[in-house]
Design an enzyme around this catalytic site. Structure first.
Site, short mmCIF file in Angstrom:
data_model
loop_
_atom_site.label_atom_id
_atom_site.label_comp_id
_atom_site.label_asym_id
_atom_site.label_seq_id
_atom_site.Cartn_x
_atom_site.Cartn_y
_atom_site.Cartn_z
N HIS A 144 0.79 -1.07 0.17
CA HIS A 144 0.03 0.04 0.04
C HIS A 144 0.85 1.26 0.10
O HIS A 144 2.16 1.20 0.42
CB HIS A 144 -1.03 -0.08 1.24
CG HIS A 144 -0.28 -0.11 2.55
ND1 HIS A 144 0.46 -0.83 3.16
CD2 HIS A 144 -0.05 1.40 3.34
CE1 HIS A 144 1.30 -0.36 4.28
NE2 HIS A 144 0.71 0.75 4.47
N ASP A 195 0.38 4.92 2.06
CA ASP A 195 -0.53 5.19 3.26
C ASP A 195 -1.74 5.93 2.89
O ASP A 195 -1.52 7.24 2.19
CB ASP A 195 0.37 5.79 4.26
CG ASP A 195 1.56 5.02 4.90
OD1 ASP A 195 1.14 3.89 5.11
OD2 ASP A 195 2.61 5.53 5.06
N HIS A 228 4.59 0.09 0.18
CA HIS A 228 5.50 -0.60 1.21
C HIS A 228 4.54 -1.69 1.81
O HIS A 228 3.27 -1.61 1.47
CB HIS A 228 6.14 0.26 2.09
CG HIS A 228 5.22 0.99 2.97
ND1 HIS A 228 4.52 2.27 2.48
CD2 HIS A 228 4.60 0.82 4.31
CE1 HIS A 228 3.61 2.69 3.20
NE2 HIS A 228 3.62 1.82 4.36
N ARG A 240 5.11 6.61 14.60
CA ARG A 240 4.94 6.90 13.18
C ARG A 240 4.33 8.51 13.42
O ARG A 240 3.57 8.77 13.79
CB ARG A 240 4.32 6.09 12.27
CG ARG A 240 4.47 6.41 11.09
CD ARG A 240 3.42 5.54 10.10
NE ARG A 240 2.14 5.85 10.34
CZ ARG A 240 1.13 5.38 9.71
NH1 ARG A 240 1.38 4.12 8.91
NH2 ARG A 240 -0.22 5.34 9.89
C1 SIN Z 1 3.19 1.24 7.65
O1 SIN Z 1 2.37 0.49 6.76
O2 SIN Z 1 3.11 2.35 7.77
C2 SIN Z 1 3.75 0.59 8.83
C3 SIN Z 1 5.04 -0.16 8.06
C4 SIN Z 1 5.71 -1.11 9.05
O3 SIN Z 1 5.17 -1.27 10.13
O4 SIN Z 1 6.85 -1.75 9.08
#
Ligand code: SIN
Length: 279
Positions: free
Chosen positions: A103, A105, A259, A274
């Site tokens: 995806h 984000d 990612h 995050r």
């Molecule tokens: C995400 O998709 O923002 C998280 C990625 C992760 O936890 O490695």
């Protein structure tokens, strides 16, 4: 190592995406010159990594603000005091983790967030890596015929699969999203091929988590094209894989990369902090 930088060191991790940045403590008040070089490295490599950092939440937010306004995630805004920071937590027994499918984000937002800065507080001894894929290359490696077909198309993006009472994600994992009755779906149409606002380069902009269908078509009609793109967009030669250590940071350009968080080592714990930067 790329010698064009004066304030930082930049060491590519693969030929397509990802570079490790050295020579800076992200928690410090960095000079405008250092921030400009970090931004350039992000544009050049799509995702940049820092090791051995100590990033309390106030410094994490201060660093994020050097690149833009902090994005408030609509689905993680669950009444906590600080809605600018999201904690992505996996605990033993979780059968799902946030972000385990390819995806970009919150791509249902208009505009989608510029990027995200993810800091590892606790990670397993092995496993729990994150994989990134370059969406400029995903576009550029399509045939001219496919590019022509995609050029006028828009895709509908929605958060219906990842939040809200119907999504049923909270029962499977520690990281909780809004699932209250007042939750409302966010839907946006984006071009399938977008032009990056800073680099001017074209890239693919669909993903199997948020993209529902092509605009003007049913899901069944869209599926042959979208399924092809979902397979194509993460070919191994477009990717890099990052193994976390406590204190590692990944900073990705969310406009031109996708990612996923690998959901392996399921009995381990993983705790990530995050922020996101508004588009
Ligand atoms: C995400 O998709 O923002 C998280 C990625 C992760 O936890 O490695």
């Amino acid at each position: 190592m790329d010698s064009n930088y004066k304030h930082i060191t930049v060491t590519p991790l693969s030929s397509s995406i990802g570079a490790e940045i050295g020579g800076v403590n992200v928690a410090d008040e960095l000079s405008d010159g250092a921030i400009a070089e970090i931004r350039q490295a992000l544009l050049d490599h799509l995702v940049i990594f820092f090791r051995d950092q100590d990033l309390p939440v106030d410094r994490h937010k201060a660093f994020t603000r050097r690149f833009g306004k902090i994005f408030i995630h609509p689905n993680y805004d669950v009444g906590q005091e600080d809605n600018e920071t999201v904690y992505l937590i996996r605990r033993p027994g979780d059968t799902s983790v946030a972000g385990e499918k390819w995806h970009a984000d919150t791509s249902m937002m208009n505009p989608p967030p510029l990027g995200a800065i993810l800091y590892a507080i606790e990670v397993p001894d092995y496993g729990g890596d994150t994989v990134f894929a370059n969406q400029y290359l995903a576009y550029e490696t399509l045939s001219e015929g496919m590019k022509t077909v995609l050029e006028p198309l828009q895709a509908i993006h929605s958060d219906i699969r990842v939040a809200g009472p119907q999504s049923n994600v909270n029962a499977k994992r520690t990281s909780q999203v809004r699932d209250d009755a007042d939750w409302r779906e966010t839907v946006t149409a984006h071009p399938v091929v977008r032009t990056h606002p800073e680099t001017g380069r074209k890239h693919l902009f669909v993903n199997p988590v948020y993209t529902l269908r092509l605009d003007g078509m049913t899901e069944a009609e869209s599926a042959p094209i979208l399924d092809y793109l979902y397979e194509h967009q993460h070919r191994p030669e477009f990717t890099c894989r990052f193994s976390w250590r406590p204190g590692s940071i990944a900073f990705w350009d969310n406009r031109c990369s996708i990612h996923l968080a690998i959901h392996d080592n399921p009995d381990s714990s993983r705790h990530m902090q995050r922020t996101q930067i508004a588009g």
